[in-house]
Design an enzyme around this catalytic site. Structure first.
Site, PDB file in Angstrom:
ATOM      1  N   LYS A  56       0.814  -1.228   0.000  1.00 58.36           N
ATOM      2  CA  LYS A  56       0.000   0.000   0.000  1.00 58.36           C
ATOM      3  C   LYS A  56       0.840   1.267   0.000  1.00 58.36           C
ATOM      4  CE  LYS A  56      -3.464  -2.690   0.178  1.00 58.36           C
ATOM      5  NZ  LYS A  56      -4.418  -2.865  -0.897  1.00 58.36           N
ATOM      6  N   TYR A 270     -12.293 -14.709   3.506  1.00 63.99           N
ATOM      7  CA  TYR A 270     -11.274 -13.685   3.734  1.00 63.99           C
ATOM      8  C   TYR A 270     -10.727 -13.797   5.156  1.00 63.99           C
ATOM      9  CZ  TYR A 270      -9.155  -9.132   4.520  1.00 63.99           C
ATOM     10  OH  TYR A 270      -8.276  -8.143   4.837  1.00 63.99           O
ATOM     11  N   TYR A 296      -3.042 -12.771   3.024  1.00 63.35           N
ATOM     12  CA  TYR A 296      -2.772 -12.417   1.621  1.00 63.35           C
ATOM     13  C   TYR A 296      -1.674 -13.272   0.994  1.00 63.35           C
ATOM     14  CZ  TYR A 296      -5.537  -8.230   2.549  1.00 63.35           C
ATOM     15  OH  TYR A 296      -6.555  -7.383   2.877  1.00 63.35           O
TER      16      TYR A 296
HETATM   17  C1  PLP Z   1      -0.250  -7.830   2.210  1.00 63.62           C
HETATM   18  C2  PLP Z   1      -1.242  -7.514   1.146  1.00 63.62           C
HETATM   19  N1  PLP Z   1      -1.123  -8.146  -0.032  1.00 63.62           N
HETATM   20  C3  PLP Z   1      -1.988  -7.927  -1.033  1.00 63.62           C
HETATM   21  C4  PLP Z   1      -3.042  -7.053  -0.889  1.00 63.62           C
HETATM   22  C5  PLP Z   1      -4.007  -6.929  -2.010  1.00 63.62           C
HETATM   23  O1  PLP Z   1      -4.013  -5.682  -2.604  1.00 63.62           O
HETATM   24  P1  PLP Z   1      -5.346  -5.134  -3.251  1.00 63.62           P
HETATM   25  O2  PLP Z   1      -6.318  -4.911  -2.134  1.00 63.62           O
HETATM   26  O3  PLP Z   1      -4.921  -3.907  -3.935  1.00 63.62           O
HETATM   27  O4  PLP Z   1      -5.851  -6.192  -4.187  1.00 63.62           O
HETATM   28  C6  PLP Z   1      -3.196  -6.365   0.314  1.00 63.62           C
HETATM   29  C7  PLP Z   1      -4.330  -5.427   0.492  1.00 63.62           C
HETATM   30  O5  PLP Z   1      -4.901  -5.221   1.470  1.00 63.62           O
HETATM   31  C8  PLP Z   1      -2.279  -6.597   1.358  1.00 63.62           C
HETATM   32  O6  PLP Z   1      -2.393  -5.973   2.544  1.00 63.62           O
END
Ligand code: PLP
Length: 341
Positions: A56, A270, A296
């Site tokens: 981010k 999630y 993630y």
């Molecule tokens: C560690 C991590 N990876 C990937 C993402 C995914 O990014 P996006 O929300 O832009 O798809 C996030 C988003 O919150 C994240 O915190």
């Protein structure tokens, strides 16, 4: 002016430690596939540097620039209690002297831990919306903006994940950085695996890849979903990427059908840890000393591991894993790693 030149001129404030490392992970590759291992590379955006790093920060370089340009004095954003985006926004606000209000989804989970704890340490005003749905939380953010306006304050609202066309600029430029590093390592063509949630990161990557094609790097992105169904994310990726293309005056347009999403690694939902994600975290930690997270990057790496085990890549064929951070959330999942399996 070319698309690339216009992209380079978009307003941006420096925050991330760039370029992030692009490194081989040979022991991880062998741990997955032995003698038949592909050449696995990691793009280390867990090391962007701001208050434990993550993807981010690249988006926030453009979002904060936009807020400063517009004369805003408060950043308001949202996410789950363990949002990496919220934590990086709290850090970005601290760095640029902007107040940060986090309107986090759901109820207060109790004593702060992981990202939530870092939000508090970073001085953000942390509130819980008491509702979960995106639209309901957004309604509360808009009401807050109006209330602040009546006090003479100007609040810049950042939707969940910073996944708007301005934010995605961060990943369009990130791909150009990756393309330079990959080409320097002799990698001209590769599949790239990245976690996809609110779709803004992949949107930037997809647009950046189409721009990088013109520089001679042929990358193809697989977004590994951590929440939504493939068709939902693909539509969002295309929508955001097209908005970003418009921002830089590019003619490039993407269709959802061109976007590849793997949605079979989400598991029950999630932020619910999966056995494949936990295995992937332990494999990378124990072969390369690099940490992933259960929400993630563990799930994204589980996708890559599974595709390699299915024989999708030949011996020595390059595959890139884009590490997007998330490590603070590990501490909230201690039980997943310590319970008997
Ligand atoms: C560690 C991590 N990876 C990937 C993402 C995914 O990014 P996006 O929300 O832009 O798809 C996030 C988003 O919150 C994240 O915190």
């Amino acid at each position: 002016m070319t698309d690339l030149e216009r992209l380079e001129r978009m307003p941006r404030v420096p925050m991330a430690a760039l370029p992030t490392r692009f490194e081989e992970a040979p022991r991880m590759a062998r741990a997955i596939a032995g003698d038949k291992a592909p050449s696995l590379y990691l793009k280390r955006d867990d090391l962007t540097g701001l208050a434990t790093g993550g993807n981010k920060t690249r988006k926030l370089e453009y979002l904060v620039a936009d807020a400063i340009k517009g004369g805003y004095d408060i950043l308001v954003t949202t996410g789950a209690a363990q949002s990496n985006h919220a934590r990086q926004t709290a850090a970005a606000g601290a760095k640029y002297g902007l107040k940060v209000i986090l309107v986090l989804e759901g109820e207060d989970p109790g004593p702060p831990q992981g990202n939530h704890l870092l939000d508090v340490i970073l001085g953000a005003d942390v509130r819980f919306a008491g509702v979960e749905e995106d639209e309901a939380v957004w309604g509360k953010m808009v009401a807050l903006r109006d209330e602040l306006a009546s006090q003479g304050r100007k609040a810049y609202l950042i939707p969940v994940g910073g996944s708007v066309p301005i934010g995605a600029l961060g990943y369009a430029t990130a791909v150009l950085e990756l393309a330079d590093q990959a080409l320097a390592a002799g990698v001209k063509k590769a599949d790239i695996y990245i976690a996809s949630g609110s779709a803004g990161t992949q949107a930037g990557v997809e647009l950046g890849l189409r721009l990088a094609h013109r520089q001679g790097f042929d990358g193809h992105c697989y977004g590994v979903s951590v929440s939504h169904r493939a068709h939902e994310i693909a539509a969002e990726v295309a929508r955001i990427a097209n908005g970003t293309a418009e921002l830089i005056g590019s003619d490039i347009r993407l269709e959802p059908g061109e976007i590849d999403i793997l949605d079979q690694y989400v598991g029950p939902g999630y932020a619910v840890a999966t056995p494949g994600g936990i295995e992937a975290i332990e494999l990378l930690a124990r072969s390369e000393g690099v940490l992933l997270d259960p929400v993630y990057t563990g799930k994204a790496m589980a996708g890559l591991v599974d595709q390699v085990r299915r024989g999708r890549y030949g011996r020595g064929e390059p595959v890139i894993f884009w590490h997007t951070g998330g490590v603070p959330a590990l501490f909230v999942y201690a039980e997943e790693f310590t319970k008997k399996r």
